[in-house]
Scaffold this motif. Structure first.
Motif, PDB file in Angstrom:
ATOM      1  N   THR A 184     -21.351  11.657 -43.196  1.00  0.00           N
ATOM      2  CA  THR A 184     -20.906  10.533 -44.192  1.00  0.00           C
ATOM      3  C   THR A 184     -19.550   9.799 -43.610  1.00  0.00           C
ATOM      4  OG1 THR A 184     -21.659  11.947 -46.046  1.00  0.00           O
ATOM      5  CG2 THR A 184     -20.559   9.640 -46.535  1.00  0.00           C
ATOM      6  N   THR A 185     -18.778  10.506 -43.400  1.00  0.00           N
ATOM      7  CA  THR A 185     -17.381   9.884 -42.857  1.00  0.00           C
ATOM      8  C   THR A 185     -17.490   8.949 -41.458  1.00  0.00           C
ATOM      9  OG1 THR A 185     -16.209  11.965 -43.485  1.00  0.00           O
ATOM     10  CG2 THR A 185     -15.155  10.273 -42.066  1.00  0.00           C
ATOM     11  N   CYS A 186     -18.367   9.552 -40.741  1.00  0.00           N
ATOM     12  CA  CYS A 186     -18.855   8.879 -39.464  1.00  0.00           C
ATOM     13  C   CYS A 186     -19.401   7.647 -39.443  1.00  0.00           C
ATOM     14  CB  CYS A 186     -19.838   9.832 -38.578  1.00  0.00           C
ATOM     15  SG  CYS A 186     -20.280   9.215 -36.912  1.00  0.00           S
ATOM     16  N   VAL A 187     -20.434   7.522 -40.761  1.00  0.00           N
ATOM     17  CA  VAL A 187     -21.055   6.147 -40.967  1.00  0.00           C
ATOM     18  C   VAL A 187     -19.818   5.349 -41.680  1.00  0.00           C
ATOM     19  CG1 VAL A 187     -22.854   5.301 -42.524  1.00  0.00           C
ATOM     20  CG2 VAL A 187     -23.399   7.378 -41.207  1.00  0.00           C
ATOM     21  N   GLU A 188     -18.986   5.718 -42.479  1.00  0.00           N
ATOM     22  CA  GLU A 188     -18.092   4.799 -42.977  1.00  0.00           C
ATOM     23  C   GLU A 188     -17.186   4.190 -41.768  1.00  0.00           C
ATOM     24  OE1 GLU A 188     -16.190   7.453 -45.733  1.00  0.00           O
ATOM     25  OE2 GLU A 188     -17.862   7.184 -47.229  1.00  0.00           O
ATOM     26  N   LYS A 189     -16.930   5.179 -40.769  1.00  0.00           N
ATOM     27  CA  LYS A 189     -15.952   4.677 -39.789  1.00  0.00           C
ATOM     28  C   LYS A 189     -16.678   3.667 -38.961  1.00  0.00           C
ATOM     29  CE  LYS A 189     -12.940   8.477 -39.635  1.00  0.00           C
ATOM     30  NZ  LYS A 189     -12.369   9.918 -38.889  1.00  0.00           N
ATOM     31  N   THR A 190     -17.970   3.888 -38.432  1.00  0.00           N
ATOM     32  CA  THR A 190     -18.585   3.406 -37.568  1.00  0.00           C
ATOM     33  C   THR A 190     -19.235   2.299 -37.973  1.00  0.00           C
ATOM     34  OG1 THR A 190     -20.302   4.920 -37.524  1.00  0.00           O
ATOM     35  CG2 THR A 190     -18.672   5.253 -35.693  1.00  0.00           C
ATOM     36  N   GLY A 191     -19.746   2.239 -39.314  1.00  0.00           N
ATOM     37  CA  GLY A 191     -20.300   1.124 -40.147  1.00  0.00           C
ATOM     38  C   GLY A 191     -21.529   0.736 -39.376  1.00  0.00           C
ATOM     39  N   SER A 192     -21.659  -0.314 -38.852  1.00  0.00           N
ATOM     40  CA  SER A 192     -23.060  -0.710 -38.481  1.00  0.00           C
ATOM     41  C   SER A 192     -23.682  -0.376 -36.798  1.00  0.00           C
ATOM     42  CB  SER A 192     -23.228  -2.186 -38.467  1.00  0.00           C
ATOM     43  OG  SER A 192     -22.348  -2.875 -37.941  1.00  0.00           O
ATOM     44  N   ASP A 193     -22.838   0.468 -36.251  1.00  0.00           N
ATOM     45  CA  ASP A 193     -23.053   0.726 -34.897  1.00  0.00           C
ATOM     46  C   ASP A 193     -24.343   1.715 -35.062  1.00  0.00           C
ATOM     47  OD1 ASP A 193     -23.403   1.846 -32.307  1.00  0.00           O
ATOM     48  OD2 ASP A 193     -21.385   2.864 -32.294  1.00  0.00           O
ATOM     49  N   GLU A 194     -25.364   0.981 -34.344  1.00  0.00           N
ATOM     50  CA  GLU A 194     -26.867   1.275 -34.484  1.00  0.00           C
ATOM     51  C   GLU A 194     -27.098   2.692 -33.802  1.00  0.00           C
ATOM     52  OE1 GLU A 194     -31.017  -0.007 -32.887  1.00  0.00           O
ATOM     53  OE2 GLU A 194     -30.009  -1.600 -33.859  1.00  0.00           O
ATOM     54  N   LYS A 195     -26.475   3.118 -32.659  1.00  0.00           N
ATOM     55  CA  LYS A 195     -26.582   4.080 -31.897  1.00  0.00           C
ATOM     56  C   LYS A 195     -26.189   5.375 -32.712  1.00  0.00           C
ATOM     57  CE  LYS A 195     -27.190   2.725 -27.061  1.00  0.00           C
ATOM     58  NZ  LYS A 195     -26.368   2.608 -25.964  1.00  0.00           N
ATOM     59  N   MET A 196     -24.870   5.133 -33.428  1.00  0.00           N
ATOM     60  CA  MET A 196     -24.474   6.123 -34.076  1.00  0.00           C
ATOM     61  C   MET A 196     -25.221   6.663 -35.429  1.00  0.00           C
ATOM     62  SD  MET A 196     -21.929   7.880 -33.214  1.00  0.00           S
ATOM     63  CE  MET A 196     -21.039   9.279 -33.934  1.00  0.00           C
ATOM     64  N   LEU A 197     -25.615   5.396 -36.026  1.00  0.00           N
ATOM     65  CA  LEU A 197     -26.733   5.888 -37.278  1.00  0.00           C
ATOM     66  C   LEU A 197     -27.592   6.489 -36.875  1.00  0.00           C
ATOM     67  CD1 LEU A 197     -26.235   2.154 -38.984  1.00  0.00           C
ATOM     68  CD2 LEU A 197     -25.884   4.746 -39.908  1.00  0.00           C
ATOM     69  N   ILE A 198     -28.318   6.262 -35.772  1.00  0.00           N
ATOM     70  CA  ILE A 198     -29.475   6.906 -35.156  1.00  0.00           C
ATOM     71  C   ILE A 198     -29.240   8.294 -35.032  1.00  0.00           C
ATOM     72  CG2 ILE A 198     -31.094   7.288 -33.236  1.00  0.00           C
ATOM     73  CD1 ILE A 198     -31.212   4.170 -32.976  1.00  0.00           C
ATOM     74  N   LYS A 199     -28.173   8.512 -34.498  1.00  0.00           N
ATOM     75  CA  LYS A 199     -27.548  10.134 -34.201  1.00  0.00           C
ATOM     76  C   LYS A 199     -27.265  10.929 -35.542  1.00  0.00           C
ATOM     77  CE  LYS A 199     -25.380  10.408 -29.443  1.00  0.00           C
ATOM     78  NZ  LYS A 199     -26.361  11.353 -29.180  1.00  0.00           N
ATOM     79  N   VAL A 200     -26.682  10.095 -36.494  1.00  0.00           N
ATOM     80  CA  VAL A 200     -26.664  10.671 -37.684  1.00  0.00           C
ATOM     81  C   VAL A 200     -27.701  10.975 -38.391  1.00  0.00           C
ATOM     82  CG1 VAL A 200     -25.679   9.915 -40.171  1.00  0.00           C
ATOM     83  CG2 VAL A 200     -24.246   9.584 -38.020  1.00  0.00           C
ATOM     84  N   PHE A 201     -28.694  10.191 -38.433  1.00  0.00           N
ATOM     85  CA  PHE A 201     -30.023  10.363 -39.219  1.00  0.00           C
ATOM     86  C   PHE A 201     -30.747  11.448 -38.385  1.00  0.00           C
ATOM     87  CE2 PHE A 201     -29.854   5.629 -40.815  1.00  0.00           C
ATOM     88  CZ  PHE A 201     -29.191   6.322 -41.855  1.00  0.00           C
ATOM     89  N   ARG A 202     -30.719  11.522 -37.137  1.00  0.00           N
ATOM     90  CA  ARG A 202     -31.475  12.679 -36.391  1.00  0.00           C
ATOM     91  C   ARG A 202     -30.918  13.989 -36.856  1.00  0.00           C
ATOM     92  NH1 ARG A 202     -30.890  12.998 -30.651  1.00  0.00           N
ATOM     93  NH2 ARG A 202     -31.935  14.905 -30.868  1.00  0.00           N
ATOM     94  N   CYS A 203     -29.671  13.824 -36.958  1.00  0.00           N
ATOM     95  CA  CYS A 203     -28.694  15.125 -37.193  1.00  0.00           C
ATOM     96  C   CYS A 203     -29.058  15.679 -38.560  1.00  0.00           C
ATOM     97  CB  CYS A 203     -27.477  14.870 -36.924  1.00  0.00           C
ATOM     98  SG  CYS A 203     -26.364  16.573 -37.311  1.00  0.00           S
ATOM     99  N   LEU A 204     -28.820  14.623 -39.700  1.00  0.00           N
ATOM    100  CA  LEU A 204     -29.297  15.009 -40.855  1.00  0.00           C
ATOM    101  C   LEU A 204     -30.549  15.590 -41.079  1.00  0.00           C
ATOM    102  CD1 LEU A 204     -28.036  14.984 -43.894  1.00  0.00           C
ATOM    103  CD2 LEU A 204     -29.201  12.711 -43.928  1.00  0.00           C
ATOM    104  N   GLY A 205     -31.572  15.019 -40.303  1.00  0.00           N
ATOM    105  CA  GLY A 205     -33.100  15.455 -40.310  1.00  0.00           C
ATOM    106  C   GLY A 205     -33.131  16.923 -39.967  1.00  0.00           C
ATOM    107  N   SER A 206     -32.488  17.168 -38.918  1.00  0.00           N
ATOM    108  CA  SER A 206     -32.485  18.421 -38.200  1.00  0.00           C
ATOM    109  C   SER A 206     -31.844  19.551 -39.248  1.00  0.00           C
ATOM    110  CB  SER A 206     -31.506  18.617 -37.113  1.00  0.00           C
ATOM    111  OG  SER A 206     -31.467  19.865 -36.656  1.00  0.00           O
ATOM    112  N   TRP A 207     -30.923  19.347 -40.350  1.00  0.00           N
ATOM    113  CA  TRP A 207     -30.345  20.098 -41.256  1.00  0.00           C
ATOM    114  C   TRP A 207     -31.421  20.135 -42.534  1.00  0.00           C
ATOM    115  CZ3 TRP A 207     -25.953  23.073 -41.407  1.00  0.00           C
ATOM    116  CH2 TRP A 207     -25.023  22.997 -39.940  1.00  0.00           C
TER     117      TRP A 207
END
Length: 812
Positions: free
Chosen positions: A78-101
């Protein structure tokens, strides 16, 4: 590198709280964030990796550890999304990670229901301008979340959020359709399907109420209306499961609620099955669209009970009768009718009879695809023909026209085969016609499968002829194939070139396989004489091609069905056949000879005069087999040989156990079986376990036969020599070699040994358990002393076989 670190963390038991360590070390540095999230993505994925074999205890410990830190991970994302905002590559990584959990199933439902991340996910999927890659990552994550709450009742807060969130995507779906963005359309359909799958039981339990809201089905039907068939195909598994649930519940009121949805689905499917108006020739069955139509056919068969086969059949027919639709609509309707024709009751049904009448009157100038599908429909209506024999002649005339036209020939052959199978008694009067077709088979443009199908149909009808006519007719039916084989052999001896005889061998095999006349005790089998006449040709063919495994397999298959056809009537072949098998096997150890040997043992093993000869055959076949299997890695490299060897040995145990147990070869077979218990090939492992189980069982079940005490004593001697080694090997295989689906077979073996001699089994099992490693190289405890003693107690005190099977799965 991230994967290596994740695997290290899983195996290194002394590294406690690895998630905490990693987050603490890297979360302050934004440049390390992609790497940290990568590790946190692969870590849950590796927990169930079979290659790591970390053991159930360590796995439980890791899952508890990851569950403990899961909220920390979500907060980090969540913090990562708040900090990087609309950085698409980062959002993709975050969603992949969340999906894995989500996939690991450790995220807290209440915590996630209130998570900002969920809101971000929904917003991204609601937005029209979201890029394709980000859209896919977000869709995957939502699907993982829906899959993770499969048990809706224990995850109500999160289930409610996901349910309400997904229902908001309808507008975005329509926008994707308008923009012709197929990737996004497919993503939405995946999400809608996963939503329906997750809430399936709720929907069936409380349709139209709360989270059983039927708007979910509306979303799927909206997708079914998309012009591309790939979209509706995504939802097939859900519709199949819904049909299965409703079929089991069998409640008329419930069926009435879902019937309109199924009717609309069928309407969409019929439209999707339409060929292009400019399509020429017959429908392709092997391309993607052909495979889609086959899946539609399967789905329609599964859900048709909700609508009613007859009602649907009549409605479809009325669209053809009352309108004058384009050819592609007619063809698609006939295709769906063919799917359900078998489930329509043919008894006193005027519509069905009318359909059959009209189809066989179709003019020859209609589109080729319509004629092709109408032939398939006629083949599926063979039950109707059987109940209404007056249709037999017009139907056969119609199919014969198709047989003479190259594009339609194979479909017509298949339909004739269906008619022969169902209308065997009525077809007996047409046998001469079938024989004429069989004689000139190669003048029709048939696929190999269709030609074999026609011969199968002919053989089924042949078996219904009067007994005195069968021998002559069988001889006529086989003559074409025998002449062709003789010609090939003559050519080979003249010019040394060997032509492939498999077509003729396959045709003979199918004739023998399906010629099963009813022969009373004491009567000579009418096929016996024919098979004796054909044997020299088969024997020569086998000799001529003895180095070619494919052709030898076909010869053995042909001989197997010949032996099965006449049973004890093939006794005169036994000596020359076994001699030839053994002689060729010494030079070319094709495993199909072992399989053929098992057929001979099955047929003749209980005949006193044949037992010694069969044992000699077994011993002669075993020597080259053991030499082959003793080479390094050869059990893994030759699973077919293992499978067929133990099939043969099992047949011996079933038909003449004392003959085998009293021989010198038995000890070598048992030793080979012990070595092969670790082989993770499904069929081979199954055959090995069945052999051991059946062998021990012959000393357990007292079937009141005279030789029971002798059997028990001989098995006791074999177990004294090999029992401990066998139990050691079985436990080792379960822990380190075999996939979980093989464990019930192992449990049955353990059960039989325990029934045979419980005190001895208890001792062997205790010794085997003591020999298991208690720790991994990384220091993780694989099994505690208490678990071992509990396991020993559970298995040895079991009252039925299911219990050790469950315990083996649970603990190993």
């Amino acid at each position: 590198l991230a994967l290596a670190i994740a695997d290290l963390a899983l195996q290194m038991a002394s590294w406690k709280g690895c998630v905490h360590t990693l987050i603490e070390k890297y979360n302050d540095d934004i440049s390390s964030m992609p790497f940290l999230i990568e590790i946190l993505t692969v870590l849950p994925e590796e927990v169930h990796s079979r290659s790591l074999r970390i053991g159930a205890n360590r796995r439980t410990e890791i899952i508890e550890d990851l569950a403990y830190y899961s909220n920390t991970v979500v907060s980090l994302l969540t913090t990562c999304v708040e900090k990087t905002g609309s950085d698409e590559k980062m959002l993709i990584k975050v969603f992949r990670c969340l999906g894995s959990w989500f996939n690991l199933g450790v995220l807290d439902s209440n915590f996630m229901a209130n998570s900002q991340l969920l809101m971000v996910l929904f917003q991204i999927l609601q937005r029209d301008e979201t890029s394709t890659n980000l859209h896919e990552a977000a869709s995957d994550c939502v699907c993982s979340a829906l899959y993770a709450i499969e048990n809706v009742d224990t995850n109500i807060p999160l289930a409610l959020q996901l349910f309400q969130g997904v229902l908001t995507f309808e507008t975005a779906y329509h926008m994707a359709v308008a923009r012709e963005d197929l990737d996004k359309v497919l993503n939405y359909c995946r999400i809608f399907t996963e939503l329906c799958e997750t809430f399936l039981e709720t929907t069936v339990r409380t349709p139209g109420q709360g989270m059983g809201d039927l708007r979910m089905l509306e979303l799927l039907l909206i997708c079914a209306g998309h012009p591309q068939y790939e979209v509706v195909e995504i939802s097939f598994n859900f519709w199949y499961r819904l049909g299965e649930h409703l079929y089991k519940i069998n409640d008329a009121n419930l069926n009435n609620i879902f019937r309109p949805y199924i009717q609309r689905l069928l309407h969409c499917l019929a439209r999707h099955c339409q060929l292009d108006p400019d399509h020429e020739g017959i429908p392709e069955e092997t391309d993607d669209f052909g495979e889609f139509r086959m899946r539609v056919s399967d789905l329609v068969k599964d859900v048709i009970f909700l609508v009613g086969s007859m009602e649907c059949f009549s409605q479809l027919y009325s669209t053809l009768k009352d309108g004058n639709p384009p050819w592609e609509v007619t063809e698609a309707v006939l295709f769906i009718m063919a799917s359900i024709a078998k489930s329509v009751d043919p008894e006193n049904n005027p519509t069905v009879a009318e359909v059959l009448q009209q189809v066989v009157l179709l003019p020859e100038n209609v589109h080729m695809a319509v004629r092709y599908t109408s032939i398939e429909l006629v083949g599926e209506m063979s039950e109707v023909v059987d109940r209404n024999p007056r249709f037999l002649d017009p139907v056969l005339n119609y199919l014969m026209k198709g047989l003479r036209e190259k594009p339609l020939a194979s479909a017509a052959a298949k339909a004739i085969h269906n008619i022969c199978s169902v209308c065997r008694d009525h077809m007996a009067q047409h046998f001469q016609g079938l024989l004429e077709i069989a004689r000139s088979l190669d003048s029709f443009a048939l696929s190999t499968e269709a030609a074999v199908g026609l011969l199968k149909g002919t053989a089924l009808v042949l078996a219904r002829l009067p007994l005195e006519k069968i021998a002559e007719c069988l001889s006529d039916l086989c003559a074409v194939q025998v002449v062709a084989l003789k010609k090939l052999l003559a050519e080979q001896s003249t010019n040394g070139k060997s032509a492939d005889p498999t077509v003729w061998l396959d045709r003979l095999a199918v004739i023998f396989r399906h010629t099963n006349p009813i022969v009373e005790n004491g009567q000579t089998h009418p096929c016996q004489k024919v098979i004796q006449e054909i044997w020299p040709v088969l024997s020569e063919t086998l000799n001529a091609h003895q180095a070619d495994n494919r052709i030898v397999e076909r010869c053995c298959r042909c001989l197997r069905f010949a032996v099965r056809c006449v049973g004890k009537g093939s006794a005169s072949l036994l000596q020359p056949l076994v001699t030839q098998m053994v002689s060729v096997y010494q030079v070319y150890p094709h495993s199909c000879f072992l399989y053929l040997g098992s057929i001979l043992v099955d047929e003749y093993g209980m005949e006193e005069g044949c037992r010694q000869g069969l044992l000699d055959m077994l011993q002669a076949l075993c020597m080259p087999t053991f030499q082959l299997l003793e080479q390094p890695n050869s059990l893994r490299n030759h699973p077919d040989t293992v499978d067929d060897l133990f099939r043969l040995a099992t047949r011996f145990v079933q038909r003449s156990p004392v003959t085998l147990l009293g021989s010198s070869i038995i000890i070598h077979i048992i030793q080979c079986a012990v070595a092969a218990t670790s082989l993770d090939h499904r069929d081979a492992n199954c055959s090995v376990m069945k052999f051991i189980r059946d062998l021990v069982h012959t000393g357990v079940g007292n079937d009141h036969e005279d030789d029971f005490d002798l059997r028990k004593r001989l098995i006791g001697q074999a177990m004294e020599q090999n029992g401990q080694h066998l139990i050691n090997q079985l436990l080792h295989s379960c822990c380190f070699c075999l996939p979980p689906y093989t464990l019930p077979d192992v449990a049955e073996v353990l059960w039989e040994i325990m029934l045979f001699n419980r005190p001895m089994f208890c001792r062997w099992l205790e010794n085997a358990l003591k020999g298991l490693p208690k720790q991994t190289a990384g220091g993780a405890v694989t099994v505690t002393h208490k678990q071992l003693t509990d396991f020993h107690k559970q298995v040895t005190s079991a009252e039925e076989c299911k219990q050790p099977s469950h315990d083996t799965r649970l603990n190993l």
